[in-house]
Design a protein around this motif. Structure first.
Motif, PDB file in Angstrom:
ATOM      1  N   ARG A 211       0.842  -1.195   0.000  1.00 42.31           N
ATOM      2  CA  ARG A 211       0.000   0.000   0.000  1.00 42.31           C
ATOM      3  C   ARG A 211       0.882   1.252   0.000  1.00 42.31           C
ATOM      4  O   ARG A 211       1.788   1.379   0.829  1.00 42.31           O
ATOM      5  N   VAL A 212       0.616   2.165  -0.940  1.00 40.15           N
ATOM      6  CA  VAL A 212       1.304   3.456  -0.986  1.00 40.15           C
ATOM      7  C   VAL A 212       0.338   4.520  -0.488  1.00 40.15           C
ATOM      8  O   VAL A 212      -0.772   4.653  -1.012  1.00 40.15           O
ATOM      9  N   THR A 213       0.740   5.271   0.539  1.00 42.30           N
ATOM     10  CA  THR A 213      -0.127   6.296   1.108  1.00 42.30           C
ATOM     11  C   THR A 213       0.558   7.657   1.054  1.00 42.30           C
ATOM     12  O   THR A 213       1.762   7.759   0.821  1.00 42.30           O
ATOM     13  N   GLY A 214      -0.260   8.691   1.270  1.00 45.88           N
ATOM     14  CA  GLY A 214       0.269  10.048   1.304  1.00 45.88           C
ATOM     15  C   GLY A 214       0.399  10.693  -0.059  1.00 45.88           C
ATOM     16  O   GLY A 214       1.012  11.752  -0.174  1.00 45.88           O
ATOM     17  N   VAL A 215      -0.170  10.060  -1.100  1.00 44.08           N
ATOM     18  CA  VAL A 215      -0.083  10.618  -2.452  1.00 44.08           C
ATOM     19  C   VAL A 215      -1.482  10.672  -3.060  1.00 44.08           C
ATOM     20  O   VAL A 215      -2.424  10.063  -2.549  1.00 44.08           O
ATOM     21  N   SER A 216      -1.601  11.378  -4.167  1.00 42.32           N
ATOM     22  CA  SER A 216      -2.891  11.532  -4.834  1.00 42.32           C
ATOM     23  C   SER A 216      -2.954  10.665  -6.085  1.00 42.32           C
ATOM     24  O   SER A 216      -1.964  10.563  -6.829  1.00 42.32           O
ATOM     25  N   GLY A 217      -4.128  10.073  -6.317  1.00 43.01           N
ATOM     26  CA  GLY A 217      -4.366   9.339  -7.554  1.00 43.01           C
ATOM     27  C   GLY A 217      -3.267   8.347  -7.866  1.00 43.01           C
ATOM     28  O   GLY A 217      -2.873   7.539  -7.037  1.00 43.01           O
ATOM     29  N   ARG A 218      -2.748   8.434  -9.094  1.00 45.59           N
ATOM     30  CA  ARG A 218      -1.668   7.560  -9.534  1.00 45.59           C
ATOM     31  C   ARG A 218      -0.337   8.313  -9.611  1.00 45.59           C
ATOM     32  O   ARG A 218       0.519   7.984 -10.431  1.00 45.59           O
ATOM     33  N   ASP A 219      -0.169   9.301  -8.742  1.00 48.71           N
ATOM     34  CA  ASP A 219       1.102  10.036  -8.732  1.00 48.71           C
ATOM     35  C   ASP A 219       2.272   9.097  -8.458  1.00 48.71           C
ATOM     36  O   ASP A 219       3.342   9.214  -9.059  1.00 48.71           O
ATOM     37  N   ILE A 220       2.076   8.178  -7.501  1.00 48.41           N
ATOM     38  CA  ILE A 220       3.086   7.165  -7.184  1.00 48.41           C
ATOM     39  C   ILE A 220       2.369   5.830  -7.059  1.00 48.41           C
ATOM     40  O   ILE A 220       1.359   5.728  -6.355  1.00 48.41           O
ATOM     41  N   VAL A 221       2.881   4.807  -7.738  1.00 51.93           N
ATOM     42  CA  VAL A 221       2.242   3.491  -7.721  1.00 51.93           C
ATOM     43  C   VAL A 221       3.281   2.428  -7.379  1.00 51.93           C
ATOM     44  O   VAL A 221       4.491   2.678  -7.396  1.00 51.93           O
ATOM     45  N   VAL A 222       2.779   1.229  -7.077  1.00 52.44           N
ATOM     46  CA  VAL A 222       3.654   0.104  -6.766  1.00 52.44           C
ATOM     47  C   VAL A 222       3.468  -0.978  -7.826  1.00 52.44           C
ATOM     48  O   VAL A 222       2.354  -1.232  -8.295  1.00 52.44           O
TER      49      VAL A 222
END
Length: 231
Positions: A165-176
Motif C-alpha cells: 500500500r502506498v499512502t500520502g499521495v494523490s491518484g496515480r502520482d506514485i504506484v507500486v
C-alpha cells in the motif's frame, strides 16, 4: 526551553550555548552520515511531517529503516546551512530528561532537478533495498523526483498473502509494481500496470522485486509512505 522556529528563544546564555553545541553535533553527524549517532539524538516516538504525509517513527531502528526518506538532500542542506537552532525550522529541539533531543522533524519539499517526463523512457532506478519480513507489517518512507523509482526486494513463500500500500499521495502520482526478481514477470496485470494498493497470494517461492514508481509530472519531490504486510 524550546528551540524551534517561531517559539520562545532560550532564556539564558547557558541555554544558548547548549543549543548551539547540539546543533553542531547534529550537523557533524549528518555530514559524516553517522546514522546511529544521529538516531540517538531523537526523542521517540516521533512523527515526521513531509507535506501531507505523516511518518510515524516508533524507535531508533525505525528511523534507520526510513533514514533516506527523512534525511533527504533538502533536509540535509537545511541542517548544514543553519546558523542557529532557533532558525532551524526543519527540526524541533527541546529538553527531555535534562538533555536536548529532536522532538519533531519536517522534511522540506525541495524542487527536483529538471528531467524527462515519466513517460519518456524507463524511470531512474536507485540501489534496491532488501526487506526482511516473514509475517507482520513494516513500512518505508521516501521521496521521489520526476521519473524516479525506489526498488525493494522481498523473499516470500508460495501462497503467502501479501499486501502493498502506498499512502500520502494523490491518484496515480506514485504506484507500486511487483514482479518475480528472477524472471521479471509481473505477478498479475495490476502488478504490471501499477496500483496504489495490491493484495494477493504469491505464485511461487523466491524473491520478488517491488518498484515504487513516480508517474506524476512536475518538478517538486513527492513524499510517500510504503506499507508492506504479509501473512
Amino acid at each position: 526551553m524550546v528551540v524551534a522556529a517561531g517559539v520562545t528563544a532560550p532564556q539564558s546564555v547557558a541555554d544558548e550555548r547548549a543549543a548551539a553545541a547540539f546543533l553542531r553535533e547534529v550537523q557533524r553527524d549528518v555530514a559524516r552520515d553517522d546514522r546511529r549517532a544521529l538516531s540517538a539524538l531523537v526523542q521517540y516516538p516521533l512523527t515526521v511531517f513531509a507535506g501531507a504525509v505523516r511518518i510515524p517513527i516508533r524507535d531508533a531502528d525505525a528511523l534507520l529503516q526510513n533514514y533516506d526518506g527523512v534525511f533527504t538532500p533538502a533536509m540535509k542542506t537545511a541542517i548544514a546551512h543553519a546558523t542557529s537552532a532557533i532558525d532551524l525550522n526543519v527540526l524541533r529541539i527541546e529538553p527531555v530528561g535534562g538533555a536536548l533531543k529532536i522532538t519533531r522533524m519536517t522534511v522540506p519539499l525541495g524542487a527536483a532537478s529538471p528531467g524527462p517526463p515519466a513517460s519518456a523512457g524507463r524511470p531512474a532506478a536507485r540501489e534496491p533495498q532488501r526487506l526482511f519480513l516473514d509475517v507482520g507489517r513494516i513500512q518505508r518512507a521516501g521521496t521521489l523526483a520526476r521519473g524516479e523509482r525506489d526498488t525493494y526486494v522481498l523473499s516470500a513463500r508460495k501462497n503467502q498473502l501479501l499486501e502493498l500500500r502506498v499512502t500520502g499521495v494523490s491518484g496515480r502520482d506514485i504506484v507500486v509494481r511487483i514482479a518475480s526478481a528472477e524472471s521479471g514477470a509481473p505477478v498479475d496485470a495490476r502488478a504490471r500496470d501499477g496500483v496504489r494498493t495490491w493484495i494477493g497470494r504469491l505464485p511461487d517461492d523466491g524473491d520478488y522485486r517491488i518498484d515504487v514508481v513516480r508517474l506524476a509530472a512536475g518538478a517538486t519531490e513527492l513524499p510517500y509512505v510504503f506499507v508492506i504486510s504479509m501473512r
